[in-house]
Design an enzyme around this catalytic site. Structure first.
Site, short mmCIF file in Angstrom:
data_model
loop_
_atom_site.label_atom_id
_atom_site.label_comp_id
_atom_site.label_asym_id
_atom_site.label_seq_id
_atom_site.Cartn_x
_atom_site.Cartn_y
_atom_site.Cartn_z
N ASP A 101 -4.70 -1.15 -10.23
CA ASP A 101 -5.90 -1.46 -9.46
C ASP A 101 -5.46 -1.88 -8.06
O ASP A 101 -5.14 -1.03 -7.24
CB ASP A 101 -6.64 -2.57 -10.22
CG ASP A 101 -8.03 -2.85 -9.68
OD1 ASP A 101 -8.52 -2.06 -8.87
OD2 ASP A 101 -8.63 -3.87 -10.08
N GLY A 103 -2.68 -3.19 -7.49
CA GLY A 103 -1.25 -2.90 -7.48
C GLY A 103 -0.40 -4.16 -7.43
O GLY A 103 0.83 -4.10 -7.52
N LEU A 104 -1.03 -5.31 -7.29
CA LEU A 104 -0.29 -6.56 -7.11
C LEU A 104 0.58 -6.90 -8.32
O LEU A 104 1.73 -7.32 -8.17
CB LEU A 104 -1.26 -7.71 -6.82
CG LEU A 104 -1.98 -7.60 -5.46
CD1 LEU A 104 -3.12 -8.62 -5.38
CD2 LEU A 104 -1.00 -7.80 -4.32
P1 IMP Z 1 -3.77 -5.05 -10.35
O1 IMP Z 1 -2.72 -6.10 -10.18
O2 IMP Z 1 -4.99 -5.33 -9.49
O3 IMP Z 1 -3.24 -3.64 -10.11
O4 IMP Z 1 -4.33 -5.18 -11.82
C1 IMP Z 1 -3.66 -4.62 -12.86
C2 IMP Z 1 -4.09 -5.18 -14.18
O5 IMP Z 1 -5.45 -5.60 -14.17
C3 IMP Z 1 -3.99 -4.09 -15.21
O6 IMP Z 1 -2.71 -4.05 -15.79
C4 IMP Z 1 -5.09 -4.46 -16.17
O7 IMP Z 1 -4.60 -5.40 -17.12
C5 IMP Z 1 -6.12 -5.14 -15.31
N1 IMP Z 1 -7.20 -4.21 -14.91
C6 IMP Z 1 -7.43 -3.68 -13.70
N2 IMP Z 1 -8.50 -2.86 -13.71
C7 IMP Z 1 -8.97 -2.88 -14.98
C8 IMP Z 1 -10.07 -2.22 -15.64
O8 IMP Z 1 -10.85 -1.44 -15.08
N3 IMP Z 1 -10.20 -2.48 -16.97
C9 IMP Z 1 -9.37 -3.32 -17.66
N4 IMP Z 1 -8.33 -3.94 -17.08
C10 IMP Z 1 -8.14 -3.73 -15.75
#
Ligand code: IMP
Ligand code: MG
Length: 179
Positions: A101, A103-104
């Site tokens: 999402d 990417g963090l």
């Molecule tokens: P990021 O750090 O924003 O890339 O978030 C990554 C993590 O958030 C993923 O590994 C998921 O566990 C969770 N996540 C992000 N988007 C979704 C979604 O649409 N459904 C469920 N989990 C999500």
């Protein structure tokens, strides 16, 4: 709060895509004996299906992290819950992620693993929400690019529910709708 599920990637399409990704990885890593590193918990279903389609020798290991943030948003602050049992120095590592999402979360994990001097470090993600990306992360293999909607199923949860669904579905909030 009422919510309903709308299937956006059916089971047969997931199956076809996972097979295709496994074939590409098997081709690219023939004679490499890679380590596949799944990020728990979300990647467990994808990982299980992916490795069963792999045609080359490899090992698996897992990392568990908790990304702090409200229900639907990661903050980039990551708490390490489980580390690898494998020494990845000099190894060819493939991180297996369910969804990227902002990417963090993955950026944090990737940088941490790079300090351990793997020979190579690539990423395979089943789902990519490009629109929300706030850090640049090189993705070697992407299953599906999806719009900025909250999805569940095939390992992905909302408050630890829905991980068992055999498809990817959008979770639609119905609080302000009378359908
Ligand atoms: P990021 O750090 O924003 O890339 O978030 C990554 C993590 O958030 C993923 O590994 C998921 O566990 C969770 N996540 C992000 N988007 C979704 C979604 O649409 N459904 C469920 N989990 C999500
Ligand atoms: Mg999650």
């Amino acid at each position: 709060m009422g919510s309903r599920l709308k299937i956006i990637i059916p089971q047969r399409e997931l199956k076809r895509k996972v097979k295709e990704l496994a074939a590409r990885i098997s081709q690219d890593y023939r004679d490499k004996n890679p380590v596949l590193v799944g990020i728990l918990k979300g990647s467990f279903v994808f990982m299980a299906d992916l490795v069963r389609e792999m045609k080359i020798p490899h090992q698996v290991d897992f990392i568990a992290v908790a990304s702090y943030g409200a229900h639907m948003h990661a903050s980039g602050v990551v708490r390490w819950l489980k580390d690898l049992g494998t020494n990845i120095e000099g190894r060819d590592v493939v991180i297996v992620e369910d969804i990227i999402d902002s990417g963090l979360t993955l950026d944090y994990i990737r940088k941490n693993l790079l300090t351990r001097s793997p020979n190579t470090l690539k990423i395979v993600t089943l789902l990519d929400k490009k629109k929300k990306r706030s850090v640049r992360i090189p993705l070697k293999y992407v299953g599906f690019s999806i719009p900025d909607r909250f999805v569940v199923g095939y390992g992905l949860d909302y408050d630890e529910n829905y991980r068992n669904l055999p498809y990817i579905a959008e979770l639609e909030d119905q609080t302000d709708s009378l359908r």
